[in-house]
Write an enzyme that holds these catalytic residues in place. Structure first.
Site, PDB file in Angstrom:
ATOM      1  N   THR A  13       0.759  -1.218  -0.012  1.00 40.01           N
ATOM      2  CA  THR A  13       0.046  -0.184  -0.019  1.00 40.01           C
ATOM      3  C   THR A  13       0.866   1.103   0.085  1.00 40.01           C
ATOM      4  O   THR A  13       0.482   2.292  -0.600  1.00 40.01           O
ATOM      5  CB  THR A  13      -0.879  -0.075   1.320  1.00 40.01           C
ATOM      6  OG1 THR A  13      -1.772  -1.244   1.099  1.00 40.01           O
ATOM      7  CG2 THR A  13      -1.800   1.453   1.400  1.00 40.01           C
ATOM      8  N   ASP A  57       1.494  -6.314  -4.667  1.00 43.17           N
ATOM      9  CA  ASP A  57       0.717  -6.244  -3.464  1.00 43.17           C
ATOM     10  C   ASP A  57       1.228  -7.650  -2.608  1.00 43.17           C
ATOM     11  O   ASP A  57       1.246  -8.637  -3.247  1.00 43.17           O
ATOM     12  CB  ASP A  57      -0.907  -6.669  -3.828  1.00 43.17           C
ATOM     13  CG  ASP A  57      -1.576  -6.406  -2.579  1.00 43.17           C
ATOM     14  OD1 ASP A  57      -2.643  -5.624  -2.517  1.00 43.17           O
ATOM     15  OD2 ASP A  57      -1.445  -7.422  -1.516  1.00 43.17           O
ATOM     16  N   SER A  58       1.421  -7.555  -1.444  1.00 43.51           N
ATOM     17  CA  SER A  58       2.173  -8.453  -0.685  1.00 43.51           C
ATOM     18  C   SER A  58       1.073  -9.949  -0.738  1.00 43.51           C
ATOM     19  O   SER A  58       1.690 -11.044  -0.285  1.00 43.51           O
ATOM     20  CB  SER A  58       2.617  -8.299   0.666  1.00 43.51           C
ATOM     21  OG  SER A  58       1.369  -8.033   1.656  1.00 43.51           O
ATOM     22  N   ASP A  90       0.061  -7.034   4.426  1.00 46.05           N
ATOM     23  CA  ASP A  90      -0.607  -8.399   4.647  1.00 46.05           C
ATOM     24  C   ASP A  90       0.258  -9.506   4.751  1.00 46.05           C
ATOM     25  O   ASP A  90      -0.283 -10.457   5.893  1.00 46.05           O
ATOM     26  CB  ASP A  90      -1.599  -8.485   3.411  1.00 46.05           C
ATOM     27  CG  ASP A  90      -2.707  -7.552   3.191  1.00 46.05           C
ATOM     28  OD1 ASP A  90      -2.975  -6.873   4.134  1.00 46.05           O
ATOM     29  OD2 ASP A  90      -3.170  -7.315   2.112  1.00 46.05           O
TER      30      ASP A  90
HETATM   31  N1  ASN Z   1      -2.597  -5.280   0.265  1.00 44.34           N
HETATM   32  C1  ASN Z   1      -1.800  -4.561   0.916  1.00 44.34           C
HETATM   33  C2  ASN Z   1      -0.381  -5.584   0.926  1.00 44.34           C
HETATM   34  O1  ASN Z   1      -0.087  -6.162   1.818  1.00 44.34           O
HETATM   35  C3  ASN Z   1      -1.810  -3.984   2.213  1.00 44.34           C
HETATM   36  C4  ASN Z   1      -1.132  -3.035   2.875  1.00 44.34           C
HETATM   37  O2  ASN Z   1       0.212  -2.726   2.538  1.00 44.34           O
HETATM   38  N2  ASN Z   1      -1.321  -2.333   3.639  1.00 44.34           N
HETATM   39  O3  ASN Z   1       0.501  -5.139   0.078  1.00 44.34           O
END
Ligand code: ASN
EC number: 3.5.1.1
Length: 360
Positions: A13, A57-58, A90
């Site tokens: 994010t 995205d993780s 994540d």
């Molecule tokens: N979906 C995002 C990720 O893990 C969530 C985040 O970084 N806050 O890449």
């Protein structure tokens, strides 16, 4: 000369922007991200950067990315005082856990951080997380890095990465470390609790015993990098009413070499004969089964209740107070580097990177 920190961008994010058409958050490029933090120039260290070709995205994290990320740290290990990794929140605890096992005897900080809101957002938590992570990575004691382990820094707290879990999708305070206190707190001052840090004095000699000598690199300062993880693992989470068909199907997946059994409370599971029979025959086939609790805090103590005694008797390995994330990564690491149950059990049940509270 200012000490150098390598900032590695993997995605998450922190570097995302809203797609005007779909409204969904998607990754944008690293140079744009840094424009939002001109304060980096004011730090007492020099920051050099590198980035995944395609930031992710993780949720897309996997063992190939872990190997790629670990090899970036390994290849640059001698040239930097420390490393900061920008990563989605994540699966940050999973990545932090995996890296902690891949680097034995590490003498430098590897600090993962990210954010809940993109760096371009007015209310973002990204800037503080990034700047303080860099400051923590720069800390020195007698010209040596003060922090010598893999950590997560998020919302004013520095944690040992392999003790953490993401526990909140909404709050800026997204992580918890239920069984180990934070290593540092960022307030008016950066307060590091030196007694809690993992250090060169921590005894890990046994951690090497029985490990295959495949694919490892030793650095001048004694750090050993072991690449490779085995993802032939599965998490079997118990629930009241779980059926023999489900337990049997999971235990009989032919490629699976290790099962994390997420049990209740302090490691309790049904005592019904069908359940124990499936686990016993799975262990006899050479599959490793580890008992880990579904509770976020506390530990598995096999034998405390009748409902866990039998698990110990049939050869289930104890995960003690490890998080599921740490136990999963440790299993992937050990499956790749050792090939007998005795070594697996010996190393799994002891602390090799501060991931578990010793009970011996
Ligand atoms: N979906 C995002 C990720 O893990 C969530 C985040 O970084 N806050 O890449």
């Amino acid at each position: 000369m200012k000490p150098k920190i390598l900032l590695i961008y993997t995605g998450g994010t922190i570097g995302m922007i809203k797609d005007p058409e779909t409204g969904a958050l998607k990754a944008f490029n690293f140079s744009e991200l840094l424009i939002h933090v001109p304060e980096i120039k004011l730090l007492s260290c020099e920051v050099e950067t590198c980035s995944f070709d395609e930031p992710i995205d993780s949720s897309n994290m996997n063992i190939a990315y872990w190997d790629a990320l670990a090899s970036v740290v390994n290849e640059n290990y001698e040239n930097y005082l420390g490393f900061v990794i920008l990563h989605g929140s994540d699966t940050m605890s999973h990545t932090g856990s995996a890296l902690s096992f891949m680097f034995e005897n590490i003498k430098k900080p590897v600090i993962l951080t990210g954010s809940q809101l993109p760096i371009g957002d007015l209310r973002t938590d990204a800037k503080e997380n990034l700047i303080t992570s860099l400051q923590l990575a720069c800390l020195q004691n007698d010209e040596q890095p003060l922090i010598q382990e893999v950590c997560i820094y998020f919302e004013y707290q520095l944690y040992r990465a392999n003790r953490t879990a993401k526990m909140n999708a909404e709050h800026f305070e997204a992580f918890s470390s239920p069984n180990y206190p934070p290593l540092a707190i960022s307030g008016v001052n950066l307060k590091v609790d030196r007694d809690l840090l993992w250090g060169a004095s921590s005894d890990t000699a046994f951690a090497k015993a029985g490990l295959r000598n495949n694919r490892y690199v030793t650095h001048e300062d004694g750090m050993i990098y072991r690449s490779g993880l085995d993802n032939n693992v599965v998490i079997l989470k118990l629930f009241p009413g779980i059926s023999p068909e489900v337990v049997g199907a999971v235990c009989n997946i032919s490629s699976v070499k290790g099962i994390l059994l997420e049990t209740y409370g302090s490691g309790n599971a049904p005592t019904e004969p069908w359940f124990i029979d499936i686990l016993r025959s799975t262990i006899q086939r050479g599959v490793y089964i580890v008992n880990i609790t579904q509770c976020r805090g506390g530990a598995v103590v096999m034998g405390k209740y009748e409902t866990s005694m039998i698990l110990r008797q049939i050869g289930v390995v104890s995960g003690a107070d490890m998080t599921t994330e740490a136990a999963l990564a440790k299993m992937m690491y050990l499956l790749h580097h050792c090939d007998d149950l005795a070594t697996f059990k010996l190393v799994f049940e002891r602390s090799i990177r501060g991931e578990v509270t010793p009970t011996y």
